[in-house]
Scaffold this motif. Structure first.
Motif, PDB file in Angstrom:
ATOM      1  N   ILE A 196       0.863  -1.179   0.000  1.00 48.61           N
ATOM      2  CA  ILE A 196       0.000   0.000   0.000  1.00 48.61           C
ATOM      3  C   ILE A 196       0.899   1.228   0.000  1.00 48.61           C
ATOM      4  CG2 ILE A 196      -1.825   1.260   1.185  1.00 48.61           C
ATOM      5  CD1 ILE A 196      -2.553  -1.419   2.586  1.00 48.61           C
ATOM      6  N   VAL A 197       0.628   2.162  -0.940  1.00 45.77           N
ATOM      7  CA  VAL A 197       1.463   3.351  -1.084  1.00 45.77           C
ATOM      8  C   VAL A 197       0.584   4.597  -0.988  1.00 45.77           C
ATOM      9  CG1 VAL A 197       3.213   4.501  -2.496  1.00 45.77           C
ATOM     10  CG2 VAL A 197       2.878   2.019  -2.714  1.00 45.77           C
ATOM     11  N   ASP A 198       0.884   5.456  -0.029  1.00 41.31           N
ATOM     12  CA  ASP A 198       0.168   6.722   0.129  1.00 41.31           C
ATOM     13  C   ASP A 198       1.036   7.648   0.954  1.00 41.31           C
ATOM     14  OD1 ASP A 198      -1.774   8.802   0.962  1.00 41.31           O
ATOM     15  OD2 ASP A 198      -3.244   7.437   0.073  1.00 41.31           O
TER      16      ASP A 198
ATOM     17  N   ARG B 138      -0.089   9.513   6.122  1.00 41.96           N
ATOM     18  CA  ARG B 138       0.083   8.445   7.111  1.00 41.96           C
ATOM     19  C   ARG B 138      -1.258   7.916   7.618  1.00 41.96           C
ATOM     20  NH1 ARG B 138       3.302   4.596   7.783  1.00 41.96           N
ATOM     21  NH2 ARG B 138       4.991   6.004   7.296  1.00 41.96           N
TER      22      ARG B 138
ATOM     23  N   LEU C  25      -2.725   5.611   5.048  1.00 43.67           N
ATOM     24  CA  LEU C  25      -1.895   4.407   5.008  1.00 43.67           C
ATOM     25  C   LEU C  25      -2.235   3.473   6.169  1.00 43.67           C
ATOM     26  CD1 LEU C  25       0.366   3.569   3.057  1.00 43.67           C
ATOM     27  CD2 LEU C  25       2.003   4.550   4.647  1.00 43.67           C
ATOM     28  N   ASN C  26      -2.361   4.035   7.372  1.00 39.45           N
ATOM     29  CA  ASN C  26      -2.696   3.229   8.545  1.00 39.45           C
ATOM     30  C   ASN C  26      -4.087   2.618   8.439  1.00 39.45           C
ATOM     31  OD1 ASN C  26      -0.206   3.829   9.667  1.00 39.45           O
ATOM     32  ND2 ASN C  26      -0.988   5.483  10.938  1.00 39.45           N
TER      33      ASN C  26
ATOM     34  N   GLU D  49      -3.952  -0.202   5.866  1.00 31.91           N
ATOM     35  CA  GLU D  49      -3.220  -1.344   6.421  1.00 31.91           C
ATOM     36  C   GLU D  49      -4.106  -2.109   7.400  1.00 31.91           C
ATOM     37  OE1 GLU D  49       0.954  -2.377   8.713  1.00 31.91           O
ATOM     38  OE2 GLU D  49       0.177  -0.340   8.817  1.00 31.91           O
TER      39      GLU D  49
ATOM     40  N   ARG E  29      -5.005  -6.125   6.689  1.00 37.25           N
ATOM     41  CA  ARG E  29      -4.013  -7.012   7.294  1.00 37.25           C
ATOM     42  C   ARG E  29      -4.564  -8.390   7.635  1.00 37.25           C
ATOM     43  NH1 ARG E  29      -3.145  -3.416  12.538  1.00 37.25           N
ATOM     44  NH2 ARG E  29      -5.168  -3.754  13.493  1.00 37.25           N
TER      45      ARG E  29
ATOM     46  N   VAL F  96       0.737  -7.390   4.612  1.00 33.61           N
ATOM     47  CA  VAL F  96       0.729  -6.011   4.134  1.00 33.61           C
ATOM     48  C   VAL F  96       2.071  -5.329   4.366  1.00 33.61           C
ATOM     49  CG1 VAL F  96      -0.368  -3.740   4.381  1.00 33.61           C
ATOM     50  CG2 VAL F  96      -1.759  -5.817   4.558  1.00 33.61           C
TER      51      VAL F  96
ATOM     52  N   THR G 144       3.755  -1.329   3.725  1.00 39.50           N
ATOM     53  CA  THR G 144       3.335   0.042   3.454  1.00 39.50           C
ATOM     54  C   THR G 144       4.528   0.903   3.082  1.00 39.50           C
ATOM     55  OG1 THR G 144       3.526   0.722   5.768  1.00 39.50           O
ATOM     56  CG2 THR G 144       1.366  -0.098   5.048  1.00 39.50           C
TER      57      THR G 144
ATOM     58  N   ASN H 149       5.271   5.294   2.242  1.00 40.20           N
ATOM     59  CA  ASN H 149       4.669   6.616   2.165  1.00 40.20           C
ATOM     60  C   ASN H 149       5.245   7.466   1.045  1.00 40.20           C
ATOM     61  OD1 ASN H 149       7.104   7.346   3.260  1.00 40.20           O
ATOM     62  ND2 ASN H 149       6.266   8.149   5.165  1.00 40.20           N
TER      63      ASN H 149
ATOM     64  N   SER I  41      -2.049   1.947  -4.767  1.00 38.46           N
ATOM     65  CA  SER I  41      -1.333   3.217  -4.621  1.00 38.46           C
ATOM     66  C   SER I  41      -2.221   4.408  -4.880  1.00 38.46           C
ATOM     67  CB  SER I  41      -0.151   3.271  -5.597  1.00 38.46           C
ATOM     68  OG  SER I  41       0.511   4.524  -5.504  1.00 38.46           O
TER      69      SER I  41
END
Length: 155
Positions: free
Chosen positions: A24-26, A29, A32-33, A36, A40, A45, A47, A49, A68
């Motif tokens: 996962i790309v972002d 934060r 992203l959390n 995830e 999960r 997973v 991650t 950033n 992404s």
């Protein structure tokens, strides 16, 4: 597990889901959390950033699915997908975009840089369904009834 076995059962078992990896790309934060945490229980997973961090993880780990964001500093999601595809075209790539930049999405789809895209805000249950479909697509496209490239993968 082979694609034929998947066709017989029609489902991806819990063991398979835990064996498949999701990157996962972002750059945000919090997002992203949240992503995830949402996935999960379905996948292993990883991650990142940033696009640069994602490229490093992609080179170091065996990644099967990539989710992404499009708008990130230094590198867009579509640019990242182009670099990932050059390294390994097999993983399924899904773009998340909050902007109505349809031309970028169309270009990415036409160039085979992504499999699907999702618009923000997304529905978590719909995104889970899409990732299940992406996992099925990965299994079908990557295995072709050849020996399993994912160690420990079984139904």
């Amino acid at each position: 597990m082979s694609w034929k076995e998947y066709q017989k059962t029609g489902a991806i078992g819990a063991e398979t889901k835990k064996t498949l990896t999701l990157l996962i790309v972002d750059d945000e934060r919090g997002i992203l959390n949240t992503l995830e945490e949402s996935f999960r229980d379905m996948f292993k997973v990883f991650t990142a950033n940033s696009g640069a961090e994602a490229l490093q993880i992609f080179r170091d780990k065996e990644i099967h699915l990539v989710l992404s964001d499009q708008r990130m500093p230094e590198m867009t999601g579509v640019e990242l997908f182009g670099k990932l595809k050059a390294i390994n075209p097999t993983p399924v790539r899904i773009l998340i975009t909050g902007y109505a930049d349809i031309n970028v999405v169309i270009r990415g789809l036409n160039e085979g840089l992504m499999w699907q895209y999702v618009t923000k805000p997304w529905d978590t249950e719909e995104l889970k369904t899409l990732l299940r479909r992406a996992a099925q697509h990965y299994l079908k496209e990557s295995q072709n009834d050849e020996p399993n490239p994912i160690s420990g993968l079984s139904f």
